[in-house]
Design a protein around this motif. Structure first.
Motif, mmCIF file in Angstrom:
data_model
loop_
_atom_site.group_PDB
_atom_site.id
_atom_site.type_symbol
_atom_site.label_atom_id
_atom_site.label_comp_id
_atom_site.label_asym_id
_atom_site.label_seq_id
_atom_site.Cartn_x
_atom_site.Cartn_y
_atom_site.Cartn_z
ATOM 1 N N ASP A 366 0.830 -1.203 0.000
ATOM 2 C CA ASP A 366 0.000 0.000 0.000
ATOM 3 C C ASP A 366 0.871 1.263 0.000
ATOM 4 N N SER A 367 1.979 1.220 0.764
ATOM 5 C CA SER A 367 2.911 2.348 0.792
ATOM 6 C C SER A 367 3.552 2.546 -0.578
ATOM 7 N N LYS A 370 1.024 4.193 -2.902
ATOM 8 C CA LYS A 370 0.831 5.597 -2.524
ATOM 9 C C LYS A 370 2.002 6.462 -2.983
#
Length: 386
Positions: A366-367, A370
């Motif tokens: 997810d990082s 992003k």
């Protein structure tokens, strides 16, 4: 939510993350990792997970090799020589499947490699389509330290001062990082290791990453390492002989201490009868039951030196009741009490679960999304045969 086209069929893209990518994603952030493990064990406590095997609680599938073979060049058994595939599903906000794989051999170190080389694949939970493939050595190391860190968060006395690390390797380092993260009151670290080189490397690591540690005491025995310590951590690899594994006697443990084992540890089961003095906390007791089921006690000697297997033996032998055991997930979910008194000794069993890798791997993924980190790989625009 996944790194695929909106209409995932027929096109599938995979995000590849190498180790440097993962560092950019924050894989080495212990505070975040412990927080993710807290969410993870809340889901484990609620049953929102699945691992391999018919009971859904298998650590993984291990392939090992024979002592001898008539086949030329056939791989033969060696220290820590094995291959593992560890599938898992984790629900909640993660809602994803994953498979961690690794190959392990002690001689890897002579070739400039870690003992184990790990990879993690993340899969859409409904279709099985892969959406990420990443290096997993740091993922595994960090979650291996963060699970003890979660135990320290919930099970340690409020202001511990002294902590012990038995086995100052990679597992010991991440455990030390977890101690420093959760309990800055700890200023003294006692160390029991096998080599001066390993101990010195551990101390150098702590000086760089754990500035709250002020004093380092090198011990020559388990007894001297354990005495007066508020947190006692074991992260040693299995000895060649069962009897040579670390043995922790009851009388060496300070009242109120937290004993954590992620690997080889032997203890006297009889002392656990006194449930006011001892509390046994497990990461996933069903995993140990699965390993021991159908085998006569004591199974620890034949199956694993993990302290969780000692819990299972103690139940089978009638030393403790299964109802006396507490799951860390139930503590996280406020279904069970953490410690009954400041004098109670807590023994915390950590066996390692692939759901943990899925949780931390998903956080890093997810990082990456992003922050636009990683390399996109195309599996296919449309499958040749379908």
């Amino acid at each position: 939510r996944f790194y695929m086209n909106e209409n995932i069929f027929p096109n599938i893209d995979i995000l590849f993350l190498n180790e440097k990518d993962l560092i950019k994603c924050g894989v080495k952030n212990m505070k975040n990792c412990i927080d993710v493990m807290e969410k993870h064990f809340s889901l484990i406590g609620n049953g929102d997970y699945r691992m391999g095997g018919a009971n859904g609680n298998e650590h993984g599938l291990k392939m090992s090799f024979p002592e001898s073979s008539p086949i030329k060049n056939f791989p033969l058994n060696g220290p820590d020589y094995r291959f593992m595939a560890m599938p898992a599903y984790l629900g909640g906000e993660f809602h994803t499947c994953g498979i961690k794989t690794y190959g392990s051999h002690q001689t890897n170190r002579l070739k400039g490699l870690p003992r184990s080389v790990l990879m993690l694949q993340l899969l859409d939970a409904e279709t099985g389509a892969p959406y990420a493939y990443m290096s997993a050595n740091l993922i595994s190391s960090m979650r291996t330290g963060a699970v003890p860190g979660l135990g320290i968060r919930y099970l340690s006395i409020k202001e511990p001062k002294i902590a012990t690390i038995v086995g100052p390797g990679v597992m010991g380092r991440t455990a030390a990082l977890a101690i420093a993260t959760e309990k800055p009151s700890v200023t003294t670290i006692k160390i029991k290791g096998r080599s001066e080189k390993g101990i010195n490397e551990f101390i150098d690591f702590c000086k760089e990453y754990c500035p709250t540690f002020k004093d380092f005491v090198v011990c020559d025995s388990i007894e001297s390492a354990a005495k007066d310590s508020d947190i006692i951590y074991f992260g040693t690899t299995n000895a060649a002989k069962y009897e040579d594994n670390p043995f922790l006697k009851d009388e060496w443990i300070k009242s109120g201490a937290l004993v954590i084992s992620t690997s080889a540890l032997l203890m006297n089961h009889e002392g656990w009868k006194d449930t006011k003095k001892f509390k046994l906390v497990s990461d996933d007791y069903k995993m140990y039951v699965g390993w021991g089921k159908g085998k006569p006690a004591p199974t620890q000697k034949n199956v694993s030196t993990l302290i969780g297997m000692a819990f299972y033996d103690a139940v089978v032998e009638g030393i403790v009741k299964e109802s006396d055991l507490v799951e860390i997930g139930d503590i996280v979910n406020n279904k069970k009490q953490a410690r009954d008194s400041d004098e109670q000794i807590i023994v915390y069993a950590v066996g390692g679960m692939p759901t943990e890798d899925v949780a931390w791997g998903r956080f890093c993924y997810d990082s990456a999304i992003k922050n636009n980190i990683g390399t996109k790989l195309n599996l296919w625009n449309s499958p040749e045969w379908s």
